[in-house]
Design an enzyme around this catalytic site. Structure first.
Site, PDB file in Angstrom:
ATOM      1  N   HIS A  82       0.861  -1.192   0.000  1.00  0.00           N
ATOM      2  CA  HIS A  82       0.000   0.000   0.000  1.00  0.00           C
ATOM      3  C   HIS A  82       0.889   1.229   0.000  1.00  0.00           C
ATOM      4  CE1 HIS A  82      -3.352   2.658   0.900  1.00  0.00           C
ATOM      5  NE2 HIS A  82      -2.526   3.287   1.709  1.00  0.00           N
ATOM      6  N   ASP A 161     -15.863   1.412   6.081  1.00  0.00           N
ATOM      7  CA  ASP A 161     -14.813   2.392   5.795  1.00  0.00           C
ATOM      8  C   ASP A 161     -15.339   3.500   4.897  1.00  0.00           C
ATOM      9  OD1 ASP A 161     -12.005   3.374   5.747  1.00  0.00           O
ATOM     10  OD2 ASP A 161     -12.259   2.992   3.609  1.00  0.00           O
ATOM     11  N   ARG A 168     -15.672  11.480   8.032  1.00  0.00           N
ATOM     12  CA  ARG A 168     -14.403  12.136   8.419  1.00  0.00           C
ATOM     13  C   ARG A 168     -14.110  13.310   7.495  1.00  0.00           C
ATOM     14  NH1 ARG A 168     -10.348   7.571   7.740  1.00  0.00           N
ATOM     15  NH2 ARG A 168      -8.816   9.178   8.195  1.00  0.00           N
ATOM     16  N   SER A 183      -8.490   2.765   8.663  1.00  0.00           N
ATOM     17  CA  SER A 183      -9.055   2.854   7.319  1.00  0.00           C
ATOM     18  C   SER A 183      -8.177   2.093   6.317  1.00  0.00           C
ATOM     19  CB  SER A 183      -9.171   4.334   6.938  1.00  0.00           C
ATOM     20  OG  SER A 183      -9.465   4.477   5.586  1.00  0.00           O
ATOM     21  N   LYS A 187      -8.906  -2.283   4.908  1.00  0.00           N
ATOM     22  CA  LYS A 187      -9.058  -2.658   3.493  1.00  0.00           C
ATOM     23  C   LYS A 187      -8.018  -3.707   3.105  1.00  0.00           C
ATOM     24  CE  LYS A 187      -9.206   1.762   2.649  1.00  0.00           C
ATOM     25  NZ  LYS A 187      -9.465   3.152   2.410  1.00  0.00           N
TER      26      LYS A 187
END
Ligand code: URA
Length: 435
Positions: A82, A161, A168, A183, A187
């Site tokens: 990520h 999420d 948010r 968050s 995922k």
């Protein structure tokens, strides 16, 4: 559950238990807690922070708000990467097929770009016919058969999420490290990986602008990943300068192919190899990082990942002949315009934020989630810090939809570059590894 009393406890700085956090997420997902109350909860978390156990409970509850990917037993480890995102960051594109060639299974669930940050799905959708919306069984089948997939989240993955992020976004609570951690990791954990490599960027065009904030986020995610049984490492990387020489959706696909053909820019190559090498060590496939780098390098040089890329494209519906043909085109946007240096010296600045903003305003990025992007626009041939420059040399080449937009972009891009008489001292791309 008395939500109000939990909210008050959090507001007053008390830590909540795992079951209390799980109940809150479940009740919110079921519509039993209204947005205005959940907003207050998020605000309480923003100010009070969360203990590691609370963040873990939140992450797992968000992950379990929908379905997760279940893969059959197989000796090939499931791994993913990520990135917190930046300008020109196309690392996922060459990395997925490289990892598949190194014997991993890679269910790379990716996202779209927002603001100056590019998104992997937007880049891939500039490939003729390529599909990013896949059903869970197709994702699993493709990963099992060819080793990698890059696609979007399915409709029933991590729904909490999506709603929490939207809340948010409108309550000013996005920049909370426990909320970001939950968050991002919810995922990734929904892919059921064994190992994760996180590229946490800092700098002018990064989500976390300072190295200290990036390090805090990286440490939070690495700790939580391990708590959840996933071997997790993070690289802290510099995002003051764009990655590679091209930024913009199609231009980045082109540069990714160059990387897979071993003729891409050095920084993209370095990060791709480094992510792969760490995953080899993290999964015990190789015992030391140098040996892992050599292995990743040899695989990339062999040309096998380039062929795997085509296999992935074909599996996801791409028209390979049209893709090959598009790769041969020098320009896919109507206008090409160069920004040239007016003096000799060394490039000492190539500001990723300015470049990202220019590309966004050319139509290559989104101002809101609804913006329709133009995949053809962007910049390439970027001159990078440390490079010697003569008057008339190209600092950047602009791909635009109209002449007027190209000229405005060229004027704005002037400020992204600085040329000095002496070569600048260069910071390393990868500044820390957090294990
Ligand atoms: N990216 C995410 O997926 N979530 C965040 O909260 C921030 C960045």
């Amino acid at each position: 559950m008395n939500f109000l009393s939990l909210l008050e406890a959090k507001r007053d700085g008390q830590n909540l238990g795992q079951s209390q956090i799980t109940e809150i997420v479940q009740a919110y997902t079921n519509g039993e807690i209204p947005d205005y109350q959940m907003s207050s909860f998020l605000m309480a978390v923003y100010f009070q922070g969360m203990a590691a156990g609370e963040t873990a409970a939140l992450t797992l509850a968000v992950r379990d708000s929908g379905s997760t990917l279940r893969f059959p037993n197989d000796p090939r480890p499931i791994a993913d990467k990520h990135s917190t995102g930046g300008v020109g960051d196309k690392v996922s594109l060459p990395l997925a097929p490289l990892l598949a060639c190194l014997g991993f299974r890679v269910p790379m669930i990716s996202g779209r770009g927002l603001g100056i940050t590019g998104g992997t799905l937007d880049k891939l959708e500039s490939i003729p016919g390529f599909r990013t919306a896949l059903e869970p069984d197709k994702i699993i089948q493709q990963v099992q058969s060819i080793g990698c997939v890059i696609c979007g989240q399915t409709a029933d993955m991590v729904p909490a999420d999506k709603s929490l992020y939207a809340l948010r976004d409108v309550t000013g609570t996005v920049p909370s490290i426990p909320l970001i951690t939950a968050s991002i990791l919810s995922k990734k954990l929904a892919e059921n990986p064994q190992a994760l490599i996180l590229d946490v960027k800092f700098g002018t065009a990064a989500f976390m602008q300072t190295k200290e904030r990036a390090r805090a986020l990286a440490e939070s995610m690495v700790t939580l990943g391990h708590q959840c049984g996933v071997n997790t490492r993070a690289l802290l990387t510099d995002m003051n300068v764009p990655l590679g020489r091209a930024a913009g959706n199609w231009l980045e696909v082109k540069e990714s192919v160059e990387c897979l053909e071993n003729r891409g820019p050095a920084d993209v190559h370095e990060l791709v190899i480094e992510c792969a090498a760490h995953l080899l060590v993290q999964t015990g496939r190789t015992s030391d990082i140098q040996e892992a780098q050599t292995q990743a390098e040899a695989s990339l040089q062999s040309g096998e990942p380039r062929r795997k890329w085509d296999e992935m494209l074909r599996a996801q519906g791409a028209d390979l002949a049209a893709f090959q043909q598009k790769l041969t085109l020098e320009e896919t946007a109507p206008i090409l315009l160069e920004l040239c240096a007016d003096k000799a010296g060394f490039v000492s600045q190539c500001d990723a934020r300015i470049i990202g903003e220019v590309i966004r305003d050319l139509g290559g990025g989104r101002l809101t989630k609804e913006t329709v992007i133009n995949p053809a626009v962007g910049v390439d041939q970027l001159a990078k810090p440390g490079e010697p420059i003569q008057p008339g040399n190209v600092l950047a080449r602009i791909h635009a939809a109209t002449q007027a937009q190209a000229e405005t972009a060229r004027d704005r891009l002037q400020k992204a570059f600085q040329i000095t008489n002496e070569p600048p001292s260069l910071a390393p791309l990868i500044q820390e590894v957090i294990e």
